[in-house]
Write an enzyme that holds these catalytic residues in place. Structure first.
Site, PDB file in Angstrom:
ATOM      1  N   LYS A 293       0.734  -1.134  -0.026  1.00 12.13           N
ATOM      2  CA  LYS A 293      -0.008  -0.081   0.006  1.00 12.13           C
ATOM      3  C   LYS A 293       0.907   1.332  -0.014  1.00 12.13           C
ATOM      4  O   LYS A 293       2.058   1.196   0.384  1.00 12.13           O
ATOM      5  CB  LYS A 293      -0.876  -0.081   1.254  1.00 12.13           C
ATOM      6  CG  LYS A 293      -2.028   0.777   1.279  1.00 12.13           C
ATOM      7  CD  LYS A 293      -3.285  -0.047   0.522  1.00 12.13           C
ATOM      8  CE  LYS A 293      -4.511   0.821   0.496  1.00 12.13           C
ATOM      9  NZ  LYS A 293      -5.803   0.034  -0.165  1.00 12.13           N
TER      10      LYS A 293
ATOM     11  N   GLY B   5     -23.964   3.571   2.287  1.00 14.79           N
ATOM     12  CA  GLY B   5     -22.760   4.210   1.295  1.00 14.79           C
ATOM     13  C   GLY B   5     -23.389   3.793  -0.051  1.00 14.79           C
ATOM     14  O   GLY B   5     -22.647   2.514  -0.652  1.00 14.79           O
TER      15      GLY B   5
ATOM     16  N   GLY C  34     -22.378   3.990  -2.949  1.00 16.91           N
ATOM     17  CA  GLY C  34     -21.456   4.444  -3.917  1.00 16.91           C
ATOM     18  C   GLY C  34     -20.919   3.256  -4.752  1.00 16.91           C
ATOM     19  O   GLY C  34     -21.873   2.451  -5.139  1.00 16.91           O
ATOM     20  N   ASN C  35     -19.659   3.401  -5.371  1.00 16.08           N
ATOM     21  CA  ASN C  35     -19.233   2.352  -6.226  1.00 16.08           C
ATOM     22  C   ASN C  35     -19.289   0.844  -5.607  1.00 16.08           C
ATOM     23  O   ASN C  35     -19.587   0.101  -6.433  1.00 16.08           O
ATOM     24  CB  ASN C  35     -17.704   2.399  -6.570  1.00 16.08           C
ATOM     25  CG  ASN C  35     -17.576   3.827  -7.361  1.00 16.08           C
ATOM     26  OD1 ASN C  35     -18.306   4.109  -8.435  1.00 16.08           O
ATOM     27  ND2 ASN C  35     -16.550   4.544  -7.138  1.00 16.08           N
ATOM     28  N   VAL C  36     -18.983   0.595  -4.460  1.00 13.89           N
ATOM     29  CA  VAL C  36     -19.303  -0.642  -3.908  1.00 13.89           C
ATOM     30  C   VAL C  36     -20.670  -1.013  -3.692  1.00 13.89           C
ATOM     31  O   VAL C  36     -21.456  -1.932  -3.997  1.00 13.89           O
ATOM     32  CB  VAL C  36     -18.520  -0.917  -2.660  1.00 13.89           C
ATOM     33  CG1 VAL C  36     -18.792  -1.938  -2.069  1.00 13.89           C
ATOM     34  CG2 VAL C  36     -17.082  -0.625  -2.730  1.00 13.89           C
ATOM     35  N   GLY C  37     -21.499  -0.185  -3.015  1.00 11.36           N
ATOM     36  CA  GLY C  37     -22.904  -0.364  -2.288  1.00 11.36           C
ATOM     37  C   GLY C  37     -23.884  -0.329  -3.433  1.00 11.36           C
ATOM     38  O   GLY C  37     -24.757  -1.294  -3.402  1.00 11.36           O
TER      39      GLY C  37
HETATM   40  P1  NAD Z   1     -17.255   5.795  -3.133  1.00 12.50           P
HETATM   41  O1  NAD Z   1     -16.741   7.066  -2.593  1.00 12.50           O
HETATM   42  O2  NAD Z   1     -17.866   5.551  -4.366  1.00 12.50           O
HETATM   43  O3  NAD Z   1     -18.828   5.630  -2.212  1.00 12.50           O
HETATM   44  C1  NAD Z   1     -18.816   5.799  -0.913  1.00 12.50           C
HETATM   45  C2  NAD Z   1     -20.468   6.168  -0.576  1.00 12.50           C
HETATM   46  O4  NAD Z   1     -20.476   6.386   0.842  1.00 12.50           O
HETATM   47  C3  NAD Z   1     -20.776   7.322  -1.249  1.00 12.50           C
HETATM   48  O5  NAD Z   1     -22.032   7.343  -1.622  1.00 12.50           O
HETATM   49  C4  NAD Z   1     -20.684   8.500   0.147  1.00 12.50           C
HETATM   50  O6  NAD Z   1     -21.748   9.551  -0.213  1.00 12.50           O
HETATM   51  C5  NAD Z   1     -21.172   7.587   1.153  1.00 12.50           C
HETATM   52  N1  NAD Z   1     -20.878   7.985   2.600  1.00 12.50           N
HETATM   53  C6  NAD Z   1     -19.939   8.650   2.885  1.00 12.50           C
HETATM   54  N2  NAD Z   1     -20.060   9.134   4.299  1.00 12.50           N
HETATM   55  C7  NAD Z   1     -21.016   8.382   4.745  1.00 12.50           C
HETATM   56  C8  NAD Z   1     -21.761   8.002   6.001  1.00 12.50           C
HETATM   57  N3  NAD Z   1     -21.227   8.575   7.101  1.00 12.50           N
HETATM   58  N4  NAD Z   1     -22.980   7.486   5.894  1.00 12.50           N
HETATM   59  C9  NAD Z   1     -23.225   6.797   4.931  1.00 12.50           C
HETATM   60  N5  NAD Z   1     -22.814   7.049   3.644  1.00 12.50           N
HETATM   61  C10 NAD Z   1     -21.815   7.751   3.580  1.00 12.50           C
HETATM   62  O7  NAD Z   1     -16.427   4.738  -2.309  1.00 12.50           O
HETATM   63  P2  NAD Z   1     -16.311   3.309  -2.902  1.00 12.50           P
HETATM   64  O8  NAD Z   1     -15.215   2.866  -3.818  1.00 12.50           O
HETATM   65  O9  NAD Z   1     -17.802   2.695  -2.938  1.00 12.50           O
HETATM   66  O10 NAD Z   1     -15.729   2.618  -1.397  1.00 12.50           O
HETATM   67  C11 NAD Z   1     -16.548   2.470  -0.258  1.00 12.50           C
HETATM   68  C12 NAD Z   1     -15.654   1.818   0.784  1.00 12.50           C
HETATM   69  O11 NAD Z   1     -15.240   0.665   0.341  1.00 12.50           O
HETATM   70  C13 NAD Z   1     -14.436   2.425   1.093  1.00 12.50           C
HETATM   71  O12 NAD Z   1     -14.330   2.105   2.591  1.00 12.50           O
HETATM   72  C14 NAD Z   1     -13.506   1.695   0.407  1.00 12.50           C
HETATM   73  O13 NAD Z   1     -12.088   1.836   0.833  1.00 12.50           O
HETATM   74  C15 NAD Z   1     -14.012   0.287   0.597  1.00 12.50           C
HETATM   75  N6  NAD Z   1     -13.700  -0.672  -0.673  1.00 12.50           N
HETATM   76  C16 NAD Z   1     -13.697  -0.274  -2.056  1.00 12.50           C
HETATM   77  C17 NAD Z   1     -13.644  -1.219  -3.033  1.00 12.50           C
HETATM   78  C18 NAD Z   1     -13.619  -0.605  -4.469  1.00 12.50           C
HETATM   79  O14 NAD Z   1     -13.657  -1.559  -5.310  1.00 12.50           O
HETATM   80  N7  NAD Z   1     -14.143   0.469  -4.756  1.00 12.50           N
HETATM   81  C19 NAD Z   1     -13.031  -2.357  -2.732  1.00 12.50           C
HETATM   82  C20 NAD Z   1     -12.682  -2.777  -1.627  1.00 12.50           C
HETATM   83  C21 NAD Z   1     -13.198  -1.736  -0.324  1.00 12.50           C
END
Ligand code: NAD
Length: 369
Positions: free
Chosen positions: A80, A178, A180-183
């Site tokens: 990392k 959340g 976002g991309n994952v959820g």
């Molecule tokens: P993202 O920025 O696309 O989405 C995050 C979402 O969470 C956004 O919609 C944001 O508005 C929301 N959010 C922020 N604060 C919040 C809160 N207090 N309560 C509720 N929602 C909130 O990020 P992502 O890529 O979806 O990543 C989300 C998590 O998953 C991170 O912890 C990241 O490290 C982890 N992760 C991501 C991946 C990946 O492939 N992108 C892989 C493994 C782990």
């Protein structure tokens, strides 16, 4: 005995192999790379860009990548990087390019995107040193967030995990912290399997609609208005309340430590798919386990993104990324959950045992002969 070097307390029998501090006063670059364990191959892990990122944090993230990558059976170790800078700084391209040049010869580290960095940053790095994953499609990348690699893996994990908690995915209700991309993609793939999204949150708030929420409609509303809170039906909730709504499956996919001792007792879901990294504290995981709530650990459930990145690195296609995510995550979930059941230990302990055993086997193979 005084420690030999400042970060000796981070070392154990797995790593880290290298901690590299980078300081380039000319362009103001301050960064750290932790190559944790390379027994399985060169390490893959994201670059986190934040003003307050620390060596200790980067080490913990690198160790998590060692476990995630070995558990996923990738020919890659864990690493990392952290760049101590504001990701919104206009200096970002210059800093990223300077960082890339500084790691040119650190070939046991392959950088990818993380908080504060994205596909464009990976393109700049690739341009400098020809080594990065998570590239834009035009450069041969498989855009893992666009295709929903991690969300797809979470849904595949649900197929196996549901059999361990007597849950039918058809008709199961889902809450996503959340969107976002994952959820968002996890909700979409679970919906395709017959489940129903009933609650979602983002940085502005949360919504709950037991009648069901179309993931496509909600994604459109979030994209147009900036927030899920503009969903026209159901009720508005606080972000904290989303975690305890009535549902079968909870997907925490935003922040670390959102499930804690103070709310773990109130969670109503039967299955938790950990989309975010470390979304639950160790104490909360113990409470959930005692209550019979199945919580699949992050580095088993959310490995879809790094599996996709590894497929990209080795020249594979998007179709092969999806099939490897399904195969690896289903296989691992099965192994971890059956071990957890047989040994009567928490799923995280079973997952860590599995990862550490595999790392030690790989390390022994590197030194044998
Ligand atoms: P993202 O920025 O696309 O989405 C995050 C979402 O969470 C956004 O919609 C944001 O508005 C929301 N959010 C922020 N604060 C919040 C809160 N207090 N309560 C509720 N929602 C909130 O990020 P992502 O890529 O979806 O990543 C989300 C998590 O998953 C991170 O912890 C990241 O490290 C982890 N992760 C991501 C991946 C990946 O492939 N992108 C892989 C493994 C782990």
């Amino acid at each position: 005995m005084p420690p030999v070097f400042e970060f000796e307390h981070l070392c154990d029998d797995l790593g880290p192999a290298k901690i590299v501090h980078i300081c380039d006063p000319e362009c103001g670059l301050r960064a750290v790379v932790v190559v944790d364990n390379v027994a399985c191959g060169p390490s893959i892990g994201g670059i986190r860009m934040a003003p307050d990122v620390t060596t200790g944090e980067v080490f913990r993230l690198a160790r998590a990548m060692s476990c995630k990558n070995v558990a996923a059976g990738l020919a890659h170790g864990g690493g990392k990087a952290g760049i101590m800078a504001d990701p919104k700084s206009p200096e970002k391209p210059r800093l990223i390019r300077a960082f890339a040049r500084a790691i040119r010869h650190l070939v046991e580290y392959i950088p990818g995107p993380d908080m504060g960095t994205n596909e464009s940053c990976m393109a700049w790095i690739f341009d400098e040193i020809g080594r990065a994953v998570g590239l834009p499609r035009v450069l041969g990348g498989i855009p893992l967030d666009e295709i929903g690699a991690t969300g797809y893996g979470l849904a595949q994990c649900a197929v196996v995990a549901s059999t361990y908690c007597d849950l039918k995915l058809t008709g199961a209700s889902v809450a996503v912290e959340g969107f976002g991309n994952v959820g968002r993609h996890a909700a979409r793939f679970l919906e395709e399997m017959g489940a129903k999204l009933v609650a979602a949150s983002d940085s502005r708030g949360a919504i709950y609609d037991p009648q069901g929420i179309s993931t496509a409609d909600l994604a459109r509303i979030k994209s147009d208005s900036g927030s899920v809170t503009h969903w026209p039906k159901g009720q508005r909730l606080s972000q904290a309340d989303l975690l305890t709504v009535p549902c079968d499956i909870l997907v925490p996919a935003a922040r670390p430590d959102c499930i804690r001792e103070d709310n773990a007792h109130r969670i109503q879901a039967r299955l938790i798919l950990q989309g975010a990294n470390i979304p639950a504290t160790p104490a909360a995981e113990s409470i959930l386990h005692r209550r019979g709530v199945l919580s699949v650990p992050d580095f088993i459930a959310n490995a879809g993104g790094v599996i996709c990145a590894a497929v990209e690195y080795h020249g594979g296609t998007q179709a092969s990324a999806f099939s490897q995510i399904a195969e690896k995550i289903r296989g691992n979930a099965q192994e971890v959950l059956s071990r957890s059941r047989e040994e009567q230990v928490e799923p995280r302990r079973a997952a860590l045992e599995l990862a550490h055993e595999r790392l030690k086997t790989a390390m022994a193979l590197r030194t044998a002969g």
